[in-house]
Design a protein around this motif. Structure first.
Motif, PDB file in Angstrom:
ATOM      1  N   THR A  47       0.837  -1.203   0.000  1.00  0.00           N
ATOM      2  CA  THR A  47       0.000   0.000   0.000  1.00  0.00           C
ATOM      3  C   THR A  47       0.872   1.253   0.000  1.00  0.00           C
ATOM      4  OG1 THR A  47      -1.821  -1.134   1.101  1.00  0.00           O
ATOM      5  CG2 THR A  47      -1.773   1.263   1.296  1.00  0.00           C
ATOM      6  N   ASP A 163      -5.450  -1.705  -5.190  1.00  0.00           N
ATOM      7  CA  ASP A 163      -4.857  -2.185  -3.940  1.00  0.00           C
ATOM      8  C   ASP A 163      -5.766  -3.230  -3.303  1.00  0.00           C
ATOM      9  OD1 ASP A 163      -3.153  -2.498  -1.835  1.00  0.00           O
ATOM     10  OD2 ASP A 163      -3.510  -0.517  -0.943  1.00  0.00           O
ATOM     11  N   GLU A 164      -5.357  -4.454  -3.364  1.00  0.00           N
ATOM     12  CA  GLU A 164      -6.088  -5.587  -2.796  1.00  0.00           C
ATOM     13  C   GLU A 164      -7.575  -5.580  -3.175  1.00  0.00           C
ATOM     14  OE1 GLU A 164      -4.846  -7.814  -0.030  1.00  0.00           O
ATOM     15  OE2 GLU A 164      -2.988  -6.775   0.518  1.00  0.00           O
TER      16      GLU A 164
HETATM   17 MG   LIG Z   1      -2.013  -2.875   2.078  1.00  0.00          MG
END
Ligand SMILES: [Mg+2]
Ligand SMILES: Nc1ncnc2c1ncn2[C@@H]1O[C@H](COP(=O)(O)OP(=O)(O)O)[C@@H](O)[C@H]1O
Length: 314
Positions: A47, A163-164
């Protein structure tokens, strides 16, 4: 074919939070039109790295060039080129899906005359089927992720940072998400997608970067990683009658091309150089060890990842 164009160039980027080095001298390139899978356990720095690419956080040292533009010196220009889908989903309360997309369309300065069409497009792309007047906060996790992705696509960015995106999704929704990522890739987008769950990325990634404790552990195409992952890339499973297992293992370990050979009853599992499979069989046959079953398989990303991070996966 045209020469590959670098869409994202990460140059010796470091980011600290006090004593902690969240991203530690990472250098990495992503070619235009390709998908990079960013893999690492929680806390690896994924991140933190993506936020710097997205101009939301500034590197302490190093720089990132997005289509040649610096995230430090030209953040406004960079922002127009990319869409960032954050892992955390905060949203204004009380909005419907349509209001939410209109709101973000205005933020991204999509011209009003285009916005209606864009909203329709991004809903189709993300297969967001919930009705326009449904409240955002009532959405299922799957539809919430689709909406978040839809919002990221509103200004039609060439570069996507996800992100994810699969976090919190059930297996079916994960599968659908992979399909959506492939569709976006087929439209020529450059995509960086992070996950700590390996199978999410294996299918969609042209190349993979593995991070751990802020460092880039390894980077390359899946093929390259398979070949440089310490143990060679082909695994052979040979099933023999249980009483022959140890004898088979001794014989195989003596062969020069064998990197490792483990007894996992009722099989011996051999990692060896690619072309040695038939020879291994010949050795066993010549010593009259009966072979009940034989299978060769390429190592999957999980094996590679486990080797790279010495098993420290959360
Ligand atoms: Mg993360
Ligand atoms: N704003 C912040 N302040 C202090 N520490 C942070 C901050 N953001 C991230 N970290 C720390 O940096 C490290 C990397 O975090 P992160 O980039 O979120 O990793 P990942 O996304 O791979 O889980 C972690 O140890 C995390 O606690």
């Amino acid at each position: 074919m045209n020469a590959p164009v670098t869409a994202i160039q990460i140059q010796n980027v470091t980011r600290r939070f006090d004593e902690l080095i969240a991203v530690d001298d990472v250098s990495l390139q992503v070619q235009a039109g390709t998908t990079l899978g960013l893999i690492g356990p929680n806390g690896a720095g994924k991140t933190s790295l993506l936020r710097m690419l997205a101009t939301l956080s500034i590197p302490d040292t190093g720089d990132v060039l997005i289509q040649g533009l610096s995230v430090i010196r030209q953040p406004r220009l960079v922002r127009r080129l990319l869409g960032f889908m954050p892992a955390e989903f905060g949203y204004p309360r009380g909005l419907t899906i349509h209001e939410y997309l209109e709101y973000f369309g205005a933020l991204y300065q999509v011209p009003a005359v285009e916005l209606r069409r864009r909203i329709q497009d991004v809903k189709e792309l993300t297969e967001l089927t919930a009705r326009d007047n449904v409240a955002v906060r009532g959405l299922s996790t799957g539809n919430r992720q689709r909406l978040l992705l839809a919002r990221t696509l509103l200004h039609d960015p060439q570069i996507l940072l996800l992100d994810e995106p699969a976090s919190g999704l059930d297996p079916r929704a994960r599968n659908e998400l992979r399909g959506i990522i492939r569709t976006l890739a087929s439209l020529g987008k450059t995509i960086v997608v992070s996950s700590h769950i390996l199978p999410d990325l294996e299918e969609v990634s042209d190349s993979v970067a593995i991070m751990e404790a802020g460092r880039l552990v390894t980077h390359g195409s899946l093929e390259q990683l398979r070949h440089t992952s310490g143990e060679t890339g082909i695994q052979t499973r040979i099933r023999v009658p249980v009483e022959f297992l140890e004898a088979a293992a001794v014989l195989l370990r003596a062969h020069s091309s064998v990197v490792s050979c483990e007894v996992r009853s009722p099989e011996v599992v051999v990692r060896a150089e690619e072309e040695s499979g038939n020879e291994l069989l010949r050795i066993l046959i010549s010593e009259q060890i009966p072979i009940l079953e034989y299978a060769r398989e390429a190592l999957d990303l999980e094996d590679i990842f486990m080797q790279s991070t010495a098993g420290r996966v959360t």
